[in-house]
Design a protein around this motif. Structure first.
Motif, PDB file in Angstrom:
ATOM      1  N   ARG A 160       0.865  -1.185   0.000  1.00 58.34           N
ATOM      2  CA  ARG A 160       0.000   0.000   0.000  1.00 58.34           C
ATOM      3  C   ARG A 160       0.894   1.225   0.000  1.00 58.34           C
ATOM      4  O   ARG A 160       1.728   1.397   0.895  1.00 58.34           O
ATOM      5  CB  ARG A 160      -0.920  -0.042   1.217  1.00 58.34           C
ATOM      6  CG  ARG A 160      -1.923  -1.201   1.151  1.00 58.34           C
ATOM      7  CD  ARG A 160      -2.482  -1.586   2.500  1.00 58.34           C
ATOM      8  NE  ARG A 160      -3.188  -0.488   3.153  1.00 58.34           N
ATOM      9  CZ  ARG A 160      -3.710  -0.576   4.372  1.00 58.34           C
ATOM     10  NH1 ARG A 160      -3.609  -1.707   5.065  1.00 58.34           N
ATOM     11  NH2 ARG A 160      -4.331   0.456   4.910  1.00 58.34           N
ATOM     12  N   SER A 162       1.621   5.547  -0.719  1.00 59.37           N
ATOM     13  CA  SER A 162       1.071   6.891  -0.643  1.00 59.37           C
ATOM     14  C   SER A 162       2.222   7.876  -0.787  1.00 59.37           C
ATOM     15  O   SER A 162       3.370   7.494  -0.994  1.00 59.37           O
ATOM     16  CB  SER A 162       0.334   7.094   0.686  1.00 59.37           C
ATOM     17  OG  SER A 162      -0.234   8.388   0.764  1.00 59.37           O
ATOM     18  N   ASP A 192      -7.836   2.877  10.287  1.00 59.11           N
ATOM     19  CA  ASP A 192      -8.351   1.516  10.102  1.00 59.11           C
ATOM     20  C   ASP A 192      -8.246   0.696  11.379  1.00 59.11           C
ATOM     21  O   ASP A 192      -8.561  -0.492  11.390  1.00 59.11           O
ATOM     22  CB  ASP A 192      -7.618   0.806   8.963  1.00 59.11           C
ATOM     23  CG  ASP A 192      -6.125   0.699   9.202  1.00 59.11           C
ATOM     24  OD1 ASP A 192      -5.628   1.338  10.144  1.00 59.11           O
ATOM     25  OD2 ASP A 192      -5.452  -0.026   8.446  1.00 59.11           O
ATOM     26  N   ALA A 220      -9.149   6.404   2.805  1.00 64.29           N
ATOM     27  CA  ALA A 220      -8.637   5.088   2.409  1.00 64.29           C
ATOM     28  C   ALA A 220      -9.211   4.643   1.064  1.00 64.29           C
ATOM     29  O   ALA A 220      -8.590   3.851   0.355  1.00 64.29           O
ATOM     30  CB  ALA A 220      -8.947   4.043   3.484  1.00 64.29           C
ATOM     31  N   GLY A 221     -10.387   5.170   0.715  1.00 61.27           N
ATOM     32  CA  GLY A 221     -11.003   4.781  -0.552  1.00 61.27           C
ATOM     33  C   GLY A 221     -10.716   5.725  -1.692  1.00 61.27           C
ATOM     34  O   GLY A 221     -11.186   5.507  -2.824  1.00 61.27           O
ATOM     35  N   THR A 223      -9.013   7.119  -4.746  1.00 65.76           N
ATOM     36  CA  THR A 223      -8.127   6.574  -5.769  1.00 65.76           C
ATOM     37  C   THR A 223      -7.162   7.654  -6.248  1.00 65.76           C
ATOM     38  O   THR A 223      -7.343   8.846  -5.985  1.00 65.76           O
ATOM     39  CB  THR A 223      -8.940   6.058  -6.963  1.00 65.76           C
ATOM     40  OG1 THR A 223      -9.574   7.187  -7.611  1.00 65.76           O
ATOM     41  CG2 THR A 223      -9.995   5.062  -6.514  1.00 65.76           C
ATOM     42  N   ARG A 260      -1.006  -1.136  -4.373  1.00 65.00           N
ATOM     43  CA  ARG A 260      -2.281  -0.430  -4.325  1.00 65.00           C
ATOM     44  C   ARG A 260      -2.073   0.955  -3.733  1.00 65.00           C
ATOM     45  O   ARG A 260      -1.435   1.095  -2.682  1.00 65.00           O
ATOM     46  CB  ARG A 260      -3.302  -1.219  -3.491  1.00 65.00           C
ATOM     47  CG  ARG A 260      -4.637  -0.516  -3.332  1.00 65.00           C
ATOM     48  CD  ARG A 260      -5.706  -1.498  -2.874  1.00 65.00           C
ATOM     49  NE  ARG A 260      -5.465  -2.050  -1.558  1.00 65.00           N
ATOM     50  CZ  ARG A 260      -5.869  -1.476  -0.409  1.00 65.00           C
ATOM     51  NH1 ARG A 260      -6.520  -0.317  -0.451  1.00 65.00           N
ATOM     52  NH2 ARG A 260      -5.643  -2.062   0.734  1.00 65.00           N
ATOM     53  N   ASP A 262      -2.986   3.930  -1.560  1.00 66.56           N
ATOM     54  CA  ASP A 262      -3.797   4.038  -0.352  1.00 66.56           C
ATOM     55  C   ASP A 262      -3.298   5.242   0.446  1.00 66.56           C
ATOM     56  O   ASP A 262      -2.286   5.166   1.144  1.00 66.56           O
ATOM     57  CB  ASP A 262      -3.686   2.755   0.470  1.00 66.56           C
ATOM     58  CG  ASP A 262      -4.574   2.769   1.713  1.00 66.56           C
ATOM     59  OD1 ASP A 262      -5.112   3.847   2.042  1.00 66.56           O
ATOM     60  OD2 ASP A 262      -4.719   1.722   2.350  1.00 66.56           O
ATOM     61  N   SER A 264      -4.244   6.443   3.086  1.00 66.55           N
ATOM     62  CA  SER A 264      -4.275   6.319   4.542  1.00 66.55           C
ATOM     63  C   SER A 264      -2.938   5.841   5.098  1.00 66.55           C
ATOM     64  O   SER A 264      -2.739   5.838   6.320  1.00 66.55           O
ATOM     65  CB  SER A 264      -5.389   5.358   4.975  1.00 66.55           C
ATOM     66  OG  SER A 264      -5.081   4.023   4.608  1.00 66.55           O
ATOM     67  N   ILE A 265      -2.022   5.457   4.225  1.00 71.25           N
ATOM     68  CA  ILE A 265      -0.673   5.100   4.669  1.00 71.25           C
ATOM     69  C   ILE A 265       0.123   6.386   4.817  1.00 71.25           C
ATOM     70  O   ILE A 265       0.508   7.013   3.826  1.00 71.25           O
ATOM     71  CB  ILE A 265       0.019   4.148   3.665  1.00 71.25           C
ATOM     72  CG1 ILE A 265      -0.804   2.868   3.499  1.00 71.25           C
ATOM     73  CG2 ILE A 265       1.445   3.850   4.098  1.00 71.25           C
ATOM     74  CD1 ILE A 265      -0.947   2.056   4.772  1.00 71.25           C
TER      75      ILE A 265
END
Length: 437
Positions: A160, A162, A192, A220-221, A223, A260, A262, A264-265
């Motif tokens: 993940r 970012s 999370d 987190a969702g 894109t 992916r 993300d 939120s990272i």
């Protein structure tokens, strides 16, 4: 008084050490294939090296004391400060970019929980002196290739990724004031792991508007396309262009299917300045396997050298749990190459002479240290995982002959002992043997 290991520490019996050696061998092999060279530093460092990086609050997590010279010292809890100190000492002489890795044992006085002990071994890989996102892609590709080397594919592990700069720009576009970034990052870092209502309350306490709060809760969702559209035409377009180049580089390196985006990272440590990432098991059952990112200002603050830098740490505890859960850590200690046995007409002295000659040629050799029947010696040879047994004074053997038995399939051949020893060449290094515990 208990004579067991201290809480949070581990004994490594041969079977457990074989598991650790299996992991470390993969670390070193992949690091070598990516052109990294190994370094190490002392396990005991000045306490100030860590408080300067993380503040005085870190002292509560350290094994620290005053040594006999009156110095405040600590067992190393991480490797980055040591790396910064070492690079700063020879910055002008080092070829750039620096590509170094290390496998230190680290110590933290923390509450034990699944995946976290008070000591662990950790792979650290760092690139120093390269500001472009190609270095970020190279580093993450190495981490993913380690997973593959250990048998973990894209169905087992996901990276993940970012970018803290990109996240700040996106938050600003969503109405979050720059003065709130620190507090918002702290909420996102736990988003999370705590109920949405708790996160919402913390965001409200920071003074966010309802729309900004809701955007953070949905982070987190979000894109990459969502972020790019939000920043299109702004002064932050270069950030989205660079991140897109980063994703293309990961595809070129053959690991894009394991990545992916993300946002939120964020990585909890404040010194990260750019792209960050964490590796997780795809089922989400464990803590992060690995984490890291870019820390372009840290070397300046710790070592006085202004060089861009990035790196990651990968511990053996969570990784070992995942490999065990997937049935990929069934290894046993490597056995010896040759067991020297002797028949009823032989003796331990002759076995010693043959063992000495074979060892001089690089073979690992064992023999029965006391007098034993041949059958018991061969049973011991199998238990030791020996590849071959050479039987001296075997029944029916002519002078100077010996019997060599392949302990895997039981086949035997008669050989001239001196010639067989002379033909022996050093065996290839043996990895831990597959097996069950």
């Amino acid at each position: 008084m208990s004579l067991g290991a201290l809480p949070g520490f581990r004994d490594f019996y041969p079977a457990e050490l074989a598991e650790r050696a299996h992991i470390v061998a993969a670390w070193r092999d992949v690091a070598r294939r990516y052109g990294f060279v190994e370094y190490d530093g002392p396990p005991l460092e000045p306490l100030e090296l860590y408080t300067r990086k993380s503040g005085d609050e870190i002292v509560g997590q350290l094994y620290n004391f005053t040594d006999k010279g009156g110095r405040d010292v600590a067992l190393r809890p991480e490797m980055t400060p040591t790396l910064a100190r070492m690079v700063a000492a020879r910055a002008n002489a080092l070829r750039k970019p620096v590509r170094w890795f290390s496998v230190p044992q680290l110590f933290r006085y923390e509450r034990q929980q699944r995946g976290r002990l008070r000591e662990h071994f950790q792979l650290n890989m760092d690139i120093i002196g390269e500001p472009d996102v190609t270095a970020d892609a190279e580093l993450l590709a190495a981490a993913i290739d380690i997973m593959r080397a250990l048998g973990l594919g894209r169905d087992d592990v996901v990276a993940r990724v970012s970018d803290r700069r990109l996240l700040q720009a996106y938050l600003g576009a969503c109405g979050v004031a720059a003065s709130s970034f620190g507090g918002v990052f702290a909420v996102i870092d736990k988003i999370d792991r705590q109920p949405a209502a708790v996160s919402a309350d913390k965001l409200d306490a920071l003074g966010l508007s309802a729309s900004a709060r809701d955007a953070v809760l949905r982070i987190a969702g979000a894109t990459f396309d969502t972020v790019r559209q939000a920043l299109d035409g702004t002064a932050h377009t270069r950030l989205t262009d660079d991140f897109e180049r980063y994703l293309r580089a990961l595809d070129a390196l053959g690991v894009g299917d394991s990545v992916r985006v993300d946002l939120s990272i964020v990585r909890g440590l404040a010194y990260y300045t750019g792209i960050v990432f964490e590796l997780f098991d795809a089922k989400g059952e464990l803590r992060a396997i690995c984490g890291g990112g870019r820390y372009d200002t840290l070397l300046q603050s710790l070592g006085g050298v202004d060089l861009p830098a990035l790196g990651f740490g990968m511990g053996d505890v969570v990784l070992g749990e995942l490999l065990r859960a997937r049935g990929l850590l069934a290894v046993q200690p490597a056995g010896v190459d040759v067991w020297v046995a002797f028949g009823d007409e032989g003796d331990v002295t002759s076995a010693m002479r043959v063992a000495s000659r074979l060892r001089a040629r690089g073979r690992s050799v064992e023999y029965a240290l006391g007098g034993q029947k041949l059958a018991r010696q061969l049973k011991a040879a199998n238990a030791a995982g020996a590849r071959q047994a050479v039987i001296l004074a075997a029944p029916g053997a002519a002078p100077g002959e010996a019997v060599v038995r392949d302990l895997a399939d039981g086949t035997e051949q008669r050989v001239q002992l001196d010639q067989w020893i002379g033909d022996a060449s050093p065996a290839a290094p043996r990895s831990p043997r597959p097996g069950t515990r």
